[in-house]
Write a protein that holds these residues in place. Sequence first.
Motif, PDB file in Angstrom:
ATOM      1  N   GLY A   1       0.636  -1.261  -0.127  1.00 39.31           N
ATOM      2  CA  GLY A   1      -0.370   0.078   0.418  1.00 39.31           C
ATOM      3  C   GLY A   1       0.857   1.124   0.043  1.00 39.31           C
ATOM      4  O   GLY A   1       2.057   0.868  -0.235  1.00 39.31           O
TER       5      GLY A   1
ATOM      6  N   ASP B   1      -9.989  -2.385  -0.312  1.00 37.60           N
ATOM      7  CA  ASP B   1     -10.204  -1.643  -1.806  1.00 37.60           C
ATOM      8  C   ASP B   1     -10.441  -0.919  -2.857  1.00 37.60           C
ATOM      9  O   ASP B   1     -10.079  -1.138  -3.554  1.00 37.60           O
ATOM     10  CB  ASP B   1      -9.144  -2.998  -2.048  1.00 37.60           C
TER      11      ASP B   1
ATOM     12  N   VAL C   1      -0.093  -6.288   7.410  1.00 39.05           N
ATOM     13  CA  VAL C   1       0.350  -4.538   6.960  1.00 39.05           C
ATOM     14  C   VAL C   1       0.690  -4.396   8.005  1.00 39.05           C
ATOM     15  O   VAL C   1       1.402  -2.770   7.203  1.00 39.05           O
ATOM     16  CB  VAL C   1      -1.683  -4.474   5.978  1.00 39.05           C
TER      17      VAL C   1
ATOM     18  N   LEU D   1      -4.585   1.259   0.474  1.00 40.14           N
ATOM     19  CA  LEU D   1      -4.685  -0.055   0.321  1.00 40.14           C
ATOM     20  C   LEU D   1      -4.869  -0.440  -0.758  1.00 40.14           C
ATOM     21  O   LEU D   1      -5.356  -1.832  -1.762  1.00 40.14           O
ATOM     22  CB  LEU D   1      -4.878  -1.452   0.928  1.00 40.14           C
TER      23      LEU D   1
ATOM     24  N   ALA E   1      -3.383  -3.042  -3.967  1.00 41.85           N
ATOM     25  CA  ALA E   1      -2.528  -4.172  -3.398  1.00 41.85           C
ATOM     26  C   ALA E   1      -3.161  -5.716  -2.600  1.00 41.85           C
ATOM     27  O   ALA E   1      -1.907  -6.073  -1.618  1.00 41.85           O
ATOM     28  CB  ALA E   1      -2.018  -2.734  -1.964  1.00 41.85           C
TER      29      ALA E   1
END
Length: 393
Positions: free
Chosen positions: A56, A332, A362, A389, A392
């Motif tokens: 991210g 996302d 993360v 994110l 990602a």
Amino acid sequence: MKALALALLLAACAEKPVTPSSPDAAVPPPVALDGPPLPPERPQAPPPEVPSPPPGKRRDATLLVGDAYRAAGGDLDGDRKAELALADDQRVWVVDRAGRTLAEIPAGEEGVQILTILDAEGDGRRELAVGWGETGKHRAAKAKVSLYRLQKGKLVEEIVWAPKTARNEIVAILAVKGGLFLAWFESKYLVKTARATRGAGGAWTLAESAPVRMATSYALGDVDGDRSPDVLVGRVYGDARDRDGDAFLQRPDGSRLVIPTTRGVRALVSADSDGDGREEVFLADGWHQNYGKYARALLTWARLTGAAFQSAPIEESAGQFSMSKLLAADLDGDHRPEIVAQGSHAVRVFKRRGEAWTGLSVFGLTRDIAVVDGELLAIGDKASAWIDLRGAL
């Protein structure tokens, strides 16, 4: 470390407490002649590692959050832009996305246990809800639920409920139609719940329910698709001495529909991950009072199928002894929620792909996590970050 401190507090709540000096210390098993057999010991493993480079797009938030240990996001001033509320041992304050402080109040003698932004009265205006009570640095605090409205640069308080109890701990503050769902400890082990609504004179009135022993996690979710929220309950410990915790749907008449788990539940959240109009239940289970040897960091999901819940594992997170907080949010941009798990050593994000889930580390050790406008805020012990994110996962 806040996660470890909370684990120690939960262990102290057991009727036969075990308080190891470290999460993985060797501790004699509790004596439970009439209790269930002990589970296998947790395998030794290193904690999850964040990939390098980390996933991210990231922006440093260390100076922004300071020593905060609670965070929540939402629109408090009606401009359709989310603000960020933060709390540390000294104060509660609100900042805009540029980091400018909009208002703050001193914590005084109370510690912040719950910090959330919600619509308390269903009028489209959001308030900052704070569950005050005893924390490590506020031993003389009294339990209290307050609503704060951001008005002309000030946080204006309205007290909803201040229970008189020997254990000053607020467990849950959730929004329901026309009011609030509240949970608090009414004694050392028993947790009381109530629905708070405005009375004819404008004061808050509570419709209380029977207490439940060691019910430390609550969520509201429509698991059967009838457009009415169901009360979901998670417990670290059970109804009797040395019994494992569990989870269940609590019906309006007080009866319970069991949600299968592995031992105790540290956190739960509900979300519709497939868009079918029925929410699934996600549980951080695997807890055991002797967490140094037997607790597992499990993530389980359950679906109501017919008249019963069917549960399935998502992950056992090696190298961690628990997951203490779960969030459901679209991270996302695909309009489907991901599940964010704050573990004892790492933050992991889980994405559904068909009937399977994939997990990604993360961030490392955190004091708290929050999602604001689709961005994850991870408040670490040494550094904090905003994490975008999109693309990602």
